[in-house]
Structures are given as C-alpha cells and as structure tokens.
Design an enzyme around this catalytic site. Structure first.
Site, short mmCIF file in Angstrom:
data_model
loop_
_atom_site.label_atom_id
_atom_site.label_comp_id
_atom_site.label_asym_id
_atom_site.label_seq_id
_atom_site.Cartn_x
_atom_site.Cartn_y
_atom_site.Cartn_z
N TYR A 103 0.82 -1.21 0.00
CA TYR A 103 0.00 0.00 0.00
C TYR A 103 0.85 1.27 0.00
CZ TYR A 103 -4.39 -2.45 -0.05
OH TYR A 103 -5.45 -3.21 -0.45
N HIS A 159 -5.57 -3.34 6.76
CA HIS A 159 -4.92 -4.34 5.93
C HIS A 159 -3.78 -5.06 6.66
CE1 HIS A 159 -7.19 -3.59 2.34
NE2 HIS A 159 -6.95 -2.30 2.39
#
Lengths: 703, 703
Positions: A256, A413
């Site tokens: 990410y 996440h």
C-alpha cells in the site's frame, strides 16, 4: 461536434445560476505536464528518438481508439467487469490524449479527449450510486469511490492539457456538468473518506486538489490541503504528518506504500508547481522523498515485500512507482534513481518523466545501492519498525535479504503477524509470507474483492513465521486490540558488517504472554552464504502450547528425525483461526538436541536448524483445507510445536548452502555446516554458540 | 615423476609379454581438437578475445586446481557423494588441461593432465567393482559402468591432447596400466552393455572407439564400430541403424536423445577425422545430423519436452547439446545453428567449437525457425510418432506448442502414456507431464537414483493426460507387452496452416479396448490464440470406467458445475497403479452439455471445454498421497470420469484467452468463447462444430 457545443450552451445557460459562484477556467495548464515537458520532448525527438518509443506506442493506441466509436457505458459491473474496465480505459484515454495534444499540438488528440469528457459530463449528474456498491464506500462510475477518485486524478490531467483547445464555454460546461458535481461527490457526499487518514482519503483529496488547481477553484485546493472543514483536522498536510513514519514508512506496508504514493506524489508535484511557497517536498524533513526511497528499499528483485495484505505481482515497474521515481529524480537529481528508472523501462509522460528520460539518455545513471536499513513505524517513529538486512558488499539482485517485521498493526490491511520474518536468496522467496488472498479484478473470484480466506487464513497468525500460542491468533485476532499495541525496538545494530542484529519485544500479545525476538544476519567464514540466527523468547507464567511455523519455499529433501506421513488420509491441523486451512501431512518427534530440515530451491539447499527436545513435535503442513473454491495456493510449511510452562525460547538458524547443478549434473555441499546451537550468557552478554562441521565453534553476541 | 617412470618401465617389462600385441602410441593427436582448432583459437585471441571468455575461465579454474594437491580417492560413494563428484571433477580437469595444453602449448597444463592420468593408472588395475554397485551394471570408478564410460570419453581426449608432451614410455605406461584394462573392463567384462542397443552401450563403445583411435589400436575401433564380436551384431553402426528413427528421433524420448547424442557425435567426429572413407555423417541419409536437429525441435523455450523419464531442468545449454550443435555446424554450415549456439552462450573446446565461435563473431547467425514437425518412431519409422504443432508464423519463443505423443514405448525409460499430450504457451507448461520422479545426484533422495515413485507414479497411465480404463495402467503396466505394441498414425497433416491435425490409433491398449485420438491446433479468427481440439475415441464391446485426467498448470478459477470440496478430510483416489498417489480434493457432477474449467497461469486464462453428460463426474486431484518421503511435487489435475458400455468418445477443446495484468490492474477476456462442442459427420467427413460467443458456429474437419 456542433450539437455538443450547442447543447452545452443551452445547459450552461439554464444551470448557470445555481453554479455561478466560480469563474470560467482559463486556457492555462496548471498540472504536471507543461511547456517545459513539451520542450524536452521536442529535444528528445531530435536527439534520441528511441527514448520515446512509449510515446509512439501511445500514439498508435490513440489512433485505434479515435477510429472506434466512444464507449461510455452506464456504470453497472463490479471490478473486472465490462463497464468497470471501460471506465478505467477511458480515464487512461483522457489522460493520454491530453498528453499527446500537449506534446504534439495535434487537434485530433484534444478532440478525442474533449469528446470523452463531454460524454461523462452528459451523464454524470444523473448517475445514482453504483449498483454493485462495494462495502461502505460506493462510487458512481465504479463500485468503490476509491476508483472514482483515481478516475478524476487522471482525467483532470487530460482536461488540464487541452484547456487551450477548449472554448471558455466548453471549459465552463465541463466544470459545471462534470468537475463540480464530481468534486461535490468526493468531498461532500464522501466527506468521511475525504477526511480519513487513509490511502482512500489521499486519492480523494488529490483528485479534488488537482481539480482545484486546474479549474482554478482555490476552495477545492484548500479543502484538499486542510480537509473539508479547512481546519487542518483532515487534508493532505495532515496525512503527510500521520500516514508516514519519520523514516518515510507507510504504516499499511510496502504494497500500500506503493499504491498510496501515486496521489501523494502527483498532488505534491501540482502543489510545487502552483504553490511553491508551500515547499511541499521539504515538508516534514522531506517526508515524501523519503517515502519514495523507502518504497525502493522495501523490495527484493524489484518486488515489494508482501507483508500485510499484498499481491505478489506488484513490483517497481508499476505506474505509481514510475511517477514516483521520476518526480523524485526531478526533485533530487539523484543519479541512483536513474538506475531504477532504467529497470522500469518507462517514464511518466509529465515534465518530471521527460527530465528523467533526458538524463537517462545521457547515461547519467549509477546503480542503486541496496543496503541494510530499518524503518521506524508510527507517525512519531515510536511504534516498532521493519528491519531489512542485506549482506555487506551486496552487489547482485540475487543476494540474500532478511526482513524482520516488528511494525504496528498497519490499519485494516494489517495481519496478526507480530515479530514475523521473511528471507530471500538467489532471486527467490525462501521463507515466505502468503500475502493477501485475492484475485484482483477477476470477477469469478468473489468479484475481485479480498476473499473470505483473506480473513480466515492470510491474516491469521498461523499463516506467518511467528509463534502462535494455544492455536489462537495474536490479540485474539481483534483489530482494535492489535492496533492499540505495537512492538518496542530493543536493538538495531548494523555497525558490525558481519553481525547485523535487531531485537524487539511486545507484551500482552496474549494475556500474560510476552514476545521477544532477536534476529541476526551473519557473514562468517564458516558459512558459504549469509547465515540467519533467530532467538524467539516467550515469557509467560502459565503453561501453553507454542507453535512456530516455517513457510519454506522448495522441495522437501531431509528431516533429521523420522516423519510419519499421513499417507492414506489427511485431516486439518485444527478447527479455527487459520488452522482449519492446513492439512496435516505428517508428524515427527523432534530430535533430542537439534532438529534439522533441508530443502532445495532451484540450485541451492537451505537447512533450518532449531534446538529441540524429544518432547517437541514437528508437523508438516500444506495449505488447502476448507477452501471450497480452491482459491488458496497449496504451499507447505513445517510447524515446530512445544508445550511449555513459563518461559520458553526457540533458538534457530537458517543456512544457505551448496549447489544443485542439474545442467552439468554436479551437486556440491548438499549437507550443511551446523552441528549444534546453544544460547549462552557471559555476564550481561547473550551469545549464540554455533558448532560447525569444518570450522569448529563460532560465537555471535546478539545484544 | 621419476619414480613413476621407473615403476612404469619395470611394470611394462614384466607384463609386456601378455599385453605386447599393441605398439607404443605415437605423439600425434587423433581426436576432436587438432592444429586446426589451435589456429582458430590463435586467430580469435587476436580478433575477438571476448569470444574466448570461457577459455580464460578454464585457465583460472585450472590454475586453482594446479595449486592444490591431487585428489584421486579410492571409489566409495554413490552418485552425489564425495568420491563420485571428485572423479567427475577429475575427468573434467583431465579434459580441460589437455585442451589448454593443445591451445597454449604451456607445459603446466600437460603436466597436470599427466599427473592425474598417472594417478588413475597407478590405481586402476587393483580396483574391485564399486562398493555401491548400482543395479546390474556396476562400474569401478563409479557405482555405474555408464559413468565409467563417460569418464573415459573425456579423459582419453585429455590424453590425446598431451600425447606430444609424453615420452613414449609414459604413453605406453598409460596405455598398459590405464587404457588397456579400462577398455577391457568396458568391452569384455561389460560385454553385455557394450553390445546393447541402448545409450549405455553408445557411451561404452564411444569410449572404447575413441581410445582405439588415440591409442592407435584398430581392434578397439573395430569393436566399437561393429560390436565386440566384430560381426555387426552390436556396435556403433548398428546403433545408428536401430536407435534412431529415419527422422532422427531417439526412441527413449527427448531427454535421453540429448544425453545419448554426446557419445554419438563425439565418436562420429573422431571417425570422420580418422576414417573419412566411412562418411559417417552421411550414414543412413545423414541420421546423426537429423538427430541433432530433432533435439532442437524437441524443445520449448529451450527445454526438452519431458515425456518418458525426464528431468525438467535440462535444456539446450547442456554440454551434450553444445558439442552437438558445434559438430553439426562444422558439418553443415547452417547459420540457423549459430542462433542456437548464441542461445547456449558457450562452445565446445574442440575444432568444431572454434569454427562455430569464429562464425558467430562474424555475425553470421540467423534465427532458428521452429515449425510444426512430426517425428516417426521406430527404426523403420513405422512405430508411431510424435507430432509437434506450432502456430504458423510463430515468431516468439512464447508462442503455443502442442505435443501429441503416439510413439512406441521407448524402452525401459518409457511411460505407460499412450496417446497423451502436452501444451505450452506464453513461455510456460500449460498441460504438463510429470516427467521423472528423481533428484539427480542428491544423495539424501535415494542416492540420486530414480525414486520408487518413478515406477508407482510417474510411469503410470493416470499420471498422464490420456484415458485410463478401469483404473489400470495401459498394458497392465507390463513393459514387455507395451514394448510389443505401438500406435499407428492415421493422419498427420499440417498443409492447411489454420488447421493442423494428427490422428493415431492403437488396438489392445487393454484387452478388447482400442484408442483413437485426433488432435488439432487451430488458428481461427474467432479465437484470440491458437485453439486445441481433442477427439479421443475409445472402442470396446464391454462396459468400462474411463478416466481422462487433465494436468493443468495454474490457479483454479472456475468450474461450471458446483464442486463439493472435501474440506475436512482427504482420501486417495484409489489404491494402486498411481491412483494411490492422488488426493481426491473434491467432486462434481458434470454439466449435462459441456463442462468448462478455467484456470489462470501468470497473465493468461485457459479454459478447457469437454462434452459431458450429467452422469459424468469431475474429480479435482492433487499429487502427494502415499509419498512417505515427500518427494512428489504437489501438482493438481482434473479427472473427467465416465462409465460407458461399448464405444465412447471424449470431445474437448482448450482455449487460451484474455489478460490478467496485475501490474496495471486490468483484466480482459477472463471469460472464454466456446459455448458448445459437437462432433458431426457429413458423408465420410468428420467435423468438430464449435459454437462461439462472438463469432457464431465454426467448423473444423479433422479427417
């Protein structure tokens, strides 16, 4: 075309009143591609036309698109479906047509860009939320507002590039019919996401801020910088403060970090061009440039370390990284970045990209030096970290890398994988992390979403090479509990080239259970390749079962105690928390002194040695149980299981050795060096003693 | 040295009487590296020194070896063990030291070569059979006489290169103490192997024949050419007649074709140099050159098709192929061979190798054109064949290749896989053959031998993508029965570029059961990539169960009928004949019309469609049951199972489609084209009718 203009006029007249607060945007470009990029393009076209292959390819693609009817369908499909992919294709076409008009001045490109934008303008206001709304944050063009924000980041750059081609009326039409309602949707309807400290928020505010610069609406820019209340509670500057650690580490992890970089760097570049007074690239000690370098350091062989939710396909050649490297090069002039750009093999079609390519054609690149580095996590840098050890004088992309993860949870996440590790060697994952369970953009696989196995397997502790207590995930698998806790670094020392070491601890991973793990990368003459040392201490007053899995990549060669394979029937290793996904392939009682397990991966052998006693158990496992859609990769691991009362420690080592040369049919050093492992103390010193076959006893001080 | 000379003299005097038939060998070189090679080397060293990098590396290796004490241990270890690897290292050192002496004239190389040969001479006569004797044919230096023959092929070339450095006495010493008894061991003690029509025999007679030329012993040459009885019942010429089909196909398959080539081509080169009258390269319409070209055509992406016993690591860069390509280039001057040589990146240090390298440095290479080709099997070409289909105008190593195997059994390394197939695309194995179960030279894995799982799994019919009747292997798994039968080719037609087709039949694969399989590679505008069609007809009067497995490579994406995964317990699919090695992962009732199964491999989708009815069953399997040492790769397959009385046919197609671009997050054409498959007849014509989604009905005539 004329019908569109006439219709536009009509529409504009009828709605002018309600939207009339803003001025008509000028013909000037404000975003990332300007006259400077066009000049460099012209120079390269003369001096080094081969460097512009990708622009030529862009022209060919556009020629094909221009020859076909426009396709701007009503939004209908989920990720991977037709309308989803078509709107993504259109955002690309709008951007690239704008780029080509800017570079060449040829009207056909501007016209194609305009027609696409007009088609969206004609439809936008009447669009409901997307019918396949994705959890919580539906978009209009796409199932998820995140995709809508991305669309605007690209499309407004296309608009910006053709502003001089458009009449004032046409610009105003696009503003009122497309950009104003679009910005409203992202910033007002989507206020929660817009102000969220999260990568979805970054995309939304980059989209709104860039639209603000291009459409000359300062309010939008101010919202983007400071949040929709313009009070600094949200906004870009706040995100720069909170989403990156002082070392430039993005708390969700490398996958990410890469993804989040895009809106950060493109919006920063727009800010730098329009508000140089803000000195955005110097903000917080140059945090954005640090984040770009961090993304490079967070790779092996170009691929991002797949910790937390991560798809392994992603590498440094993705477009986010192309934009990031080019913008960082424009800002720093660092010639090492040019070697990354050369690896990428492409450049961003913006001023920064043309500068990078111009430098590359002058052979100014020098190799990027991948060194050991530790990234602190947390906005103040006090929430643990990620240590990356690489051998000194590493000179090849195939050299070893040891990654020791003691970061914070990393938001939604994040995985329950406290103090886990990964190891790379010879170009391969050797000790691996599963990454995410997801088939991005493949509709047949749960519409391209994260699979339910991402929660039931990939996030669970047993999916990682760390200790699992009593078959439960860390923090009972509770996100809030996990987010409130983070490891503390005890030691990170790479000052001694031959013994690089990091240590971290975390209390209450389970009630009353504390973890301390110390990992080292050793370069010693007794060993052909760098050696990994691993001391995992578990402190608890109660009796527990401890499992330490090892997710090895390769072919089982030898275990030094007899293993009873479950040859005729397989059962899962457990019932929950990820254990239900592991088939138990076979079990062994551990060797009373040292368990040794050797596997083969391509042309090298790896041997993991761990101090054990004969009550310990070894279980060979394979992923795939309770996988009704056959979505999980059937990877294998070896679980070391021990029952302990009170304190316990696991002392292990990983050797890389030998050569299996199938081509020339030569095998050397198929057996390893370590005969014995011992933890000893001398005063306050903790020492790992390693007895080797050919070089006697070696000692390594780890504190 | 002097002690050795004196001892030699003494020995020679004492044994002269019994061995005195031969003369003292001259100082002249007779084998593959001569003055011509030395002249080319000298020229290259001036003109293009970079081309000689490998010779420079050879010099550095030799410098290291010369600096160390000789290691010529008493033979003791099995394959992969110390003495095994050391004797292999010595054979290489003897060869390379000879080469370097020939090229440079520097004594140090000749002296090292001589010392090694002397050490072997000092030991050889007293050696018993190797203590780790391998089945049937033990060697002396190695566990297997095959390795002994290989040792001599290399070492006698080293000797040949330094003959002029040795005194007559020294030459005679090596002859009587090493080469004579060595030849005796291979040709007299090992008479059975020596006269066998088999690659072990080829190595033995190449060794003896080359020793004969170098040592100037015509008897040895005659034995090598005509067998030890010198009556033509064995020998090299007979092997050339029997081991290759008229198309140059070696009956054991590509893996052994590669391996067997080495002794064939080096001995042939020696014959050509010493007996040009034999016109050995023209023998049997140039069979040896055909065999070298065949080895090239039997690859995908450089890797040999792994049918029969085969390790997948082997590719065109192995030293056998380097010698083969260089010798074929010397003979033919075909510039396409230079592109293979360029791919290999090395050359054989013999006259032919220097010629090839000299041509390469002059940029004379043109690309090798991989085309569709069929190799007939059997010495008369009447025992079936192997059809390789490649798309027309294939221009990339990543293009598709369909391999349809209807060869004979292929001797002891053959598999019970009648009428099986393999498919490659995009650089990958897509429908794959397991190859052999073996870890070559890894002692921990059954001493590097073929594993028992090679018999229980890899050779069995269920391990292949062909029909298995009543869960039994073809010919009841009996080698003799299988060897007596072979398929008959009905059709091989590649004259129509867009519909290439082959058909073959075989009666009595099982008592009363006949197989006819027709496979086609289609290029049609309805399909993005070449399409595979497959009609498998089974004729029998009795009721049987037919299993048709599909060993796909990739990630399960979708099956068009609901599959019940065995989520909580796995059992093997059967009890014997390979079935005991397959875990049954889940079962589905087939779709009443057309079963469709899609998987993903890297960035492409593959969909297999097969006409089914609702009584048919689909079973997803994974390899790994009854594998006590965890030696098998955990690959997956889909088995289509049907019960049938009398005739039955399977009609299937394999589509390649779409793109999964994880980097740019774009997925296109994830769903396939075929909606329906039908077999129809019009008069005598057999037609496969394919209903497609976007292009209506397409028809393909397959007879």
């Amino acid at each position: 075309m004329h019908y569109a203009v006439a219709w536009t006029l009509l529409l504009w007249l009828s709605i002018g009143a309600s939207f009339g607060q803003g001025a008509i945007p000028s013909a000037e470009s404000h975003l990332l591609l300007t006259q400077s990029g066009r000049d460099l393009y012209t120079e390269l076209a003369k001096r080094s036309p081969k460097a512009l292959t990708q622009i030529e390819k862009m022209k060919r693609n556009l020629a094909e698109l221009i020859a076909q009817p426009l396709q701007v369908p009503l939004p209908k499909d989920a990720g991977g479906g037709y309308t989803h992919e078509q709107h993504k294709a259109n955002q690309k076409a709008i951007f690239e047509a704008g780029v080509l008009y800017k570079l060449t001045g040829e009207d056909k490109y501007a016209e194609h860009c305009k027609q696409l934008l007009d088609a969206y303008a004609a439809m936008y206001k009447s669009l409901p939320l997307h019918p396949e709304k994705k959890e919580q944050t539906p978009g209009k063009l796409f199932w998820q507002s995140l995709n809508d924000a991305v669309w605007l980041v690209y499309s407004v750059q296309g608009f910006d590039a053709i502003k001089s081609y458009l009449s004032p009326v046409e610009r105003e039409y696009l503003k009122t019919e497309l950009f104003e309602p679009y910005v409203h949707f992202l910033s007002v309807d989507g206020e929660e996401t817009f102000n969220k400290i999260h990568n979805h928020g970054t995309w939304a505010l980059a989209a709104v801020g860039m639209a603000g610069y291009s459409l000359e609406e300062d309010d939008w820019v101010q919202m983007a910088l400071k949040g929709s209340a313009a009070d600094g509670s949200g906004g870009f500057l706040n995100q720069l403060n909170q989403l990156f650690s002082p070392d430039g580490y993005y708390t969700e992890g490398p996958y990410y970090q890469r993804y989040a970089l895009m809106p950060f760097v493109v919006f920063a570049q727009a800010i730098a061009n329009n508000n140089p007074d803000l000195e955005i690239f110097e903000y917080r000690n140059g945090i954005l440039i640090k984040a770009i370098y961090a993304a490079i350091d967070l790779t092996y062989n170009g691929h991002f370390f797949p910790i937390n939710d991560a798809l392994k396909e992603k590498n440094l050649t993705t477009s986010e990284m192309v934009f990031g490297i080019d913008i960082a090069y424009k800002e720093t002039g660092d010639p090492r970045l040019l070697s990354i750009a050369a690896y990428q093999g492409s450049f961003a079609p913006i001023d920064a990209g043309f500068e990078t390519m111009a430098a590359l054609t002058k052979s100014e690149a020098i190799p990027y030096d991948y060194n050991s580095i530790r990234f602190r996590d947390g906005k103040e840098g006090e929430e643990g970290g990620l240590a990356i050890f690489r051998p000194y004088s590493a000179n090849s992309k195939d050299d070893a890398a040891l990654i020791y993860k003691y970061t914070s949870q990393g938001m939604g996440h994040g995985h329950f994988d406290k103090l886990t590790w990964l190891f790379y060697d010879n170009g391969n994952e050797v000790i691996r992390d599963y990454g995410a369970a997801r088939f991005l953009n493949i509709e047949a696989k749960y519409g391209g979403h994260y699979l339910k196995e991402n929660n039931t397997w990939a996030k669970q502790s047993i999916a990682h090479t760390t200790v699992v207590v009593d078959e439960k995930s860390h923090f009972e698998g509770k996100y809030k509990v996990a987010s409130a806790a983070y490891p503390t670094e005890i030691l990170y020392d790479v000052s001694e080239p031959n013994l690089q070491v990091a240590s971290a601890e975390l209390a209450e991973v389970y009630p009353g259970v504390k973890f301390i793990r110390t990992m080292a990368l050793v370069q010693d003459e007794a060993f052909e390749y760098p050696l990994v040392l691993d001391l995992f201490e578990v402190e608890s007053e109660e009796a527990h079962q401890y499992d330490l899995p090892l997710y090895f990549n390769g072919q089982f060669i030898h275990l030094n105690s007899p293993i009873q394979a479950h040859q005729n029937q397989l059962k899962p290793l457990g019932n929950a928390e990820g254990y239900e996904h592991l088939w138990n392939l076979g079990e062994a009682q551990a060797n009373a002194e040292l368990t040794q397990f050797t596997w083969l991966l391509n042309d090298r052998f790896y041997t993991w040695s761990s101090q054990t006693d004969s009550d310990d158990k070894l279980i060979l496992v394979e992923l795939g149980a309770h996988d009704p859609d056959f979505s999980l990769r059937n990877e294998r691991g070896l679980v070391l299981r021990t029952q302990s009362e009170g304190k316990h420690y696991f002392l292990s080592a990983l050797e890389t050795h030998g050569t299996f040369d199938a081509k020339n049919e030569v095998t050397v050093n198929a057996s390893n060096q370590i005969l014995e492992l011992k933890l000893i103390t001398r005063g306050a010193e903790k020492i790992i003693q390693v007895m080797t076959k050919d070089s006697g006893i070696r000692e390594f001080k780890i504190n």
